[in-house]
Design an enzyme around this catalytic site. Sequence first.
Site, PDB file in Angstrom:
ATOM      1  CE  LYS A 155       4.360  -2.974  13.727  1.00  0.00           C
ATOM      2  NZ  LYS A 155       5.616  -3.225  13.049  1.00  0.00           N
ATOM      3  CD  GLU A 158       5.439   2.364   6.415  1.00  0.00           C
ATOM      4  OE1 GLU A 158       6.370   1.871   5.754  1.00  0.00           O
ATOM      5  OE2 GLU A 158       4.703   1.694   7.161  1.00  0.00           O
ATOM      6  CG  HIS A 197     -20.328  11.904  -8.401  1.00  0.00           C
ATOM      7  ND1 HIS A 197     -21.428  12.486  -8.987  1.00  0.00           N
ATOM      8  CD2 HIS A 197     -19.425  11.682  -9.404  1.00  0.00           C
ATOM      9  CE1 HIS A 197     -21.214  12.592 -10.290  1.00  0.00           C
ATOM     10  NE2 HIS A 197     -20.005  12.119 -10.568  1.00  0.00           N
TER      11      HIS A 197
HETATM   12  O1  PA5 Z   1       7.705  -0.363   4.617  1.00  0.00           O
HETATM   13  C1  PA5 Z   1       7.790  -1.074   5.601  1.00  0.00           C
HETATM   14  O2  PA5 Z   1       8.883  -1.406   6.082  1.00  0.00           O
HETATM   15  C2  PA5 Z   1       6.563  -1.646   6.272  1.00  0.00           C
HETATM   16  O3  PA5 Z   1       5.389  -1.080   5.830  1.00  0.00           O
HETATM   17  C3  PA5 Z   1       6.504  -3.145   6.054  1.00  0.00           C
HETATM   18  O4  PA5 Z   1       6.441  -3.420   4.697  1.00  0.00           O
HETATM   19  C4  PA5 Z   1       5.325  -3.768   6.783  1.00  0.00           C
HETATM   20  O5  PA5 Z   1       5.262  -3.366   8.094  1.00  0.00           O
HETATM   21  C5  PA5 Z   1       5.443  -5.299   6.733  1.00  0.00           C
HETATM   22  O6  PA5 Z   1       6.625  -5.706   7.314  1.00  0.00           O
HETATM   23  P1  PA5 Z   1       7.173  -7.174   7.156  1.00  0.00           P
HETATM   24  O7  PA5 Z   1       7.458  -7.413   5.733  1.00  0.00           O
HETATM   25  O8  PA5 Z   1       8.400  -7.220   8.003  1.00  0.00           O
HETATM   26  O9  PA5 Z   1       6.108  -8.109   7.678  1.00  0.00           O
END
Ligand code: PA5
Length: 450
Positions: free
Chosen positions: A424, A289, A310
């Site tokens: 989303k 990310e 493996h």
């Molecule tokens: O790193 C990030 O911001 C995302 O991966 C969030 O952790 C994930 O989408 C969960 O978001 P939230 O804590 O708002 O539910």
Amino acid sequence: MMKKTDLDTGKMDLDYKHTLTFISPEEVDVLYPEAVRALKNLRERKTAGSEFLGWLDLPLRMGEVELLRMERTAVRLRKLAKITIVVGIGGSYLGSKAVIDMLSPNFGCEEEAEVIFAGYNLGEDYMYELLAYLEDRDFNLCVISKSGTTTEPAVAFRFFRELLERKYSKKATEHIVAVTDEHRGMLHDMAVREGYETFVVPDDVGGRYSVLSAVGLLPVAVAGYDIREIVKGAADMRNDIFNGKNDAALKYACVRNALYRKGFCVEILANFHPKLHFLAEWWKQLFGESEGKEGKGIFPATADFTTDLHSIGQYIQEGRRMLMETVVSVEKTGCRLFIPFDTEDADGLNYMGGKRIDEVNKMAELGTRIAHKEGGVPNMSIKMPALTPYHIGRLFYFFEIACGISGQLSGVNPFDQPGVEAYKKNMFALLGKPGYEEESERLKKNAFYE
Ligand code: PA5
């Protein structure tokens, strides 16, 4: 050539000698001053995304009051019920899952406290089976969402809330703890309205950098592990990095970027310890990310060895040459087990007789690293002395700093994640969520509905 530090000697955390036939030391050296600048940028809050750099100081900000409250809540929850369901996705579950897996025995760990993760998928069978499991059992709920609006945990929360209310009616509230934004969001509002105990995800800490906040620590405390040592380890690593005593994170960032510039665009984080599977999942989210944007980035992949030798081992050894590998190596195991001698030696294993399984594992590790290097896969190793809360804290901080530096070296903002919205939007449009009519029309027009 970069100055040798104690990291280049026996005590080192990072060994990158198996990369040096693919890149020259000079290619790493050239990046080093950039990495030093990137670290300075982080410290001085001068990077893109600087409003999300609160994680840098989390190990210091996590004071006695917050730690004590988490520990007390953990004790309170464990008295109420042995099982706690932790609801969260992405950065809101991977860190705590990684720690609990690293510290728990492989079998029978649920005797004292059973922590089960949910809300990180939309699997109907998963949810159905978990609800059925909980039907006749007492349980608590720790719901974690910074935004408080993420679909997967929100859906899961609705189911578990309903079950808790059915079981305990008004007392259900006592079984629920929310970790969310201090001021806003649906979960925050609900917590205030219903009177759930809450912990805060600081505004300036993004999801994937939140493992050293209540997001990562509360579930670990509920599982019965020492959160203070995790914080201490992270604080010590922070000190070592900021005081120039440990530059392994900088070197790791430089080496992987030098390799990336040479066309090695996939990094496999490998381990030779079955308890590290979720550490790698946490790392994958952190780097994926943070770096994968604007058409750039090293693709983060993971492998559990020797298991995966493996399966994808064949590809790693002889497939398309675009892979680099980083092995997280645990020096000391928790237990000792010697391979027995057999008088008949029918299985031909007596040459290993009397050796510990870990000795065999370590030779598998070394043999693999050499084979991969000779097969065209540059590799590094990051050494962890043992799977203890302290060293886990150090490792988390190491990777977070490395990621913050590495993203800057490839010229992206490592603290945003604009790309995660795309699926989303489509999902909401397809489900008919109010406000997504335009998107729904676009999908229909493009005949994506079939
Ligand atoms: O790193 C990030 O911001 C995302 O991966 C969030 O952790 C994930 O989408 C969960 O978001 P939230 O804590 O708002 O539910």
